[in-house]
Write an enzyme that holds these catalytic residues in place. Structure first.
Site, PDB file in Angstrom:
ATOM      1  N   HIS A 235       0.837  -1.212   0.000  1.00 44.24           N
ATOM      2  CA  HIS A 235       0.000   0.000   0.000  1.00 44.24           C
ATOM      3  C   HIS A 235       0.874   1.266   0.000  1.00 44.24           C
ATOM      4  O   HIS A 235       0.790   2.107  -0.895  1.00 44.24           O
ATOM      5  CB  HIS A 235      -0.874   0.056   1.254  1.00 44.24           C
ATOM      6  CG  HIS A 235      -1.755  -1.112   1.505  1.00 44.24           C
ATOM      7  ND1 HIS A 235      -2.911  -1.333   0.812  1.00 44.24           N
ATOM      8  CD2 HIS A 235      -1.681  -2.127   2.415  1.00 44.24           C
ATOM      9  CE1 HIS A 235      -3.519  -2.413   1.279  1.00 44.24           C
ATOM     10  NE2 HIS A 235      -2.786  -2.912   2.246  1.00 44.24           N
TER      11      HIS A 235
HETATM   12  O1  RIB Z   1      -5.151   0.282   4.426  1.00 44.78           O
HETATM   13  C1  RIB Z   1      -3.788   0.260   4.215  1.00 44.78           C
HETATM   14  C2  RIB Z   1      -3.067   1.186   5.183  1.00 44.78           C
HETATM   15  O2  RIB Z   1      -3.285   0.734   6.509  1.00 44.78           O
HETATM   16  C3  RIB Z   1      -1.571   1.247   4.992  1.00 44.78           C
HETATM   17  O3  RIB Z   1      -1.086   2.529   5.235  1.00 44.78           O
HETATM   18  C4  RIB Z   1      -1.061   0.255   5.984  1.00 44.78           C
HETATM   19  O4  RIB Z   1       0.228   0.585   6.445  1.00 44.78           O
HETATM   20  C5  RIB Z   1      -2.092   0.245   7.087  1.00 44.78           C
HETATM   21  O5  RIB Z   1      -1.718   1.001   8.174  1.00 44.78           O
END
Ligand code: RIB
Ligand code: CA
Length: 302
Positions: A235
C-alpha cells in the site's frame, strides 16, 4: 528532477510503512526531507523510524513525533481505541541501543516549517491516519497553497460495504481529520485500496528480500517476521512511487466525501462532480511497480 518529499507514517503495525521508507531512501528520484509519525504509540513509531534510518545510513533525516490520538476517540472495531498498543515491530528495538535523537519539536511544526520554508515544493506523502496533516492545515492554512499530497488511503470502487466493516484503515482511524484534509483545497492524489490491493509480493519475492544479504534487508525481514501478517501488500510504497512516477497509475478527478457518521463512518465516497477535490488512482501497472520496488529494495541496478 528530484522531488523533495516528507513522509508521515504509522510505522510499526503493518509492515508496508517500513518498506515505503526503505523504497524512498533507495530511490534517487526523491529526496526525503523529513519523516513524521502519527496515530497511537507515536514514541515507539518514531524510534522505529530512527532505527531504520540508522541502518540505512541516513541519520541526517529528521524524525518528529506527531499526534497519537484521532480528533475524536471513537474508532472502528466496536469503538475500541486501538492506538495505545505497542507496535509488534518494536521487537527490533534493542534497549540501550544508541539511536539518533528525535527532532526536538512536534511533527506538526516540522511539517509546517519544512513546507513553508522551502523554495521548492515539498510533496507530503501521508501513509497513516491524517491527524497530523489536518492539524497542520488548521494551524497554518497557507500550507494548502504550498504543497501537494499523495495520500495512501480510502477506496472508491466496490468497497462501500458497511456491513462488512471494510472502510480503509488510514481513513477510518481518523475520519474527521480525513474530512478536513479532503475539504481543504489542497491538491490530492489518492492512492487507495482500488490500486494498492493489486500490489502484493509473492512468497518468492519475500524470500528474495530475506536472502538479500544487506543490513537493510535483514532489518526489513526482522520487522516482517515480527509483523507476521501474511500477504505483503505494498500500500504505502505505491504512494511513494506515485509521488515520483504518476504514470504508474491511471487517475480520475473525483469529489471525495469522507463519511463521519453511522455505519459507513470512515468510508470514502468518490463521485464525479464539476468540483473534484482529488485525482483518484483507479488503475495501476503493478508489474512495473513491483519490479521497480524489488530492484530498489535489493539495491540491484538491473
Ligand atoms: O489500508 C492500508 C493502510 O493501513 C496502509 O497505510 C497500511 O500501512 C495500514 O496502516
Ligand atoms: Ca501505513
Amino acid at each position: 528532477m528530484v522531488e523533495d518529499v516528507l513522509i508521515d507514517t504509522d510505522i510499526g503495525d503493518d509492515i508496508d510503512d517500513a518498506f515505503a521508507l526503505a523504497f524512498a531512501l533507495h530511490s534517487p528520484e526523491v529526496n526525503v526531507k523529513a519523516i513524521t509519525t502519527v496515530f497511537g504509540n507515536v514514541d515507539v513509531r518514531t524510534r522505529l523510524a530512527l532505527k531504520l534510518l540508522k541502518v540505512f545510513g541516513r541519520e541526517d533525516i529528521p524524525v518528529a513525533t506527531g499526534v497519537g490520538k484521532p480528533f475524536f476517540e471513537r474508532t472502528y472495531r466496536r469503538d475500541r481505541y486501538l492506538g495505545d498498543e505497542v507496535p509488534r515491530q518494536a521487537v527490533v528495538l534493542v534497549e540501550d541501543e544508541s539511536l539518533p535523537k528525535p527532532y526536538p519539536k512536534h511533527a506538526v511544526d516540522l511539517i509546517i516549517s519544512t513546507v513553508m520554508d522551502s523554495r521548492k515544493e515539498v510533496t507530503i506523502i501521508p501513509v497513516g491516519a491524517l491527524t497530523n496533516i489536518a492539524t497542520c492545515i488548521i494551524k497554518e492554512p497557507k500550507l494548502v497553497e504550498k504543497t501537494k499530497l499523495v495520500i495512501m488511503g480510502g477506496a472508491v470502487s466496490n468497497w462501500f460495504r458497511p456491513s462488512l466493516s471494510r472502510a480503509e484503515h488510514n481513513i477510518r482511524c481518523d475520519p474527521e481529520a480525513a474530512r478536513i484534509v479532503f475539504e481543504s483545497g489542497i491538491p490530492i492524489t489518492m492512492v487507495g485500496l482500488d490500486v494498492t490491493m493489486k500490489c502484493v509480493l509473492s512468497e518468492e519475492q519475500v524470500d528474495r528480500i530475506r536472502e538479500g544479504g544487506l543490513a537493510t534487508t535483514t532489518l526489513l525481514s526482522h520487522m516482517t517476521e515480527a509483523w507476521g501478517g501474511g500477504r505483503l501488500t505494498l500500500h504505502d510504497p505505491l504512494a511513494v512511487a506515485v509521488s515520483f512516477d504518476p504514470t504508474l497509475t491511471k487517475t480520475q478527478p473525483r469529489l471525495v466525501n469522507v463519511v463521519t457518521t453511522g455505519k459507513a463512518r470512515g468510508f470514502t465516497l468518490a463521485v464525479e462532480d464539476d468540483t473534484p477535490n482529488a485525482q483518484v488512482c483507479i488503475e495501476v501497472d503493478s508489474d512495473r511497480f513491483i519490479s521497480l520496488f524489488m530492484k530498489r529494495i535489493l539495491k540491484n541496478p538491473n
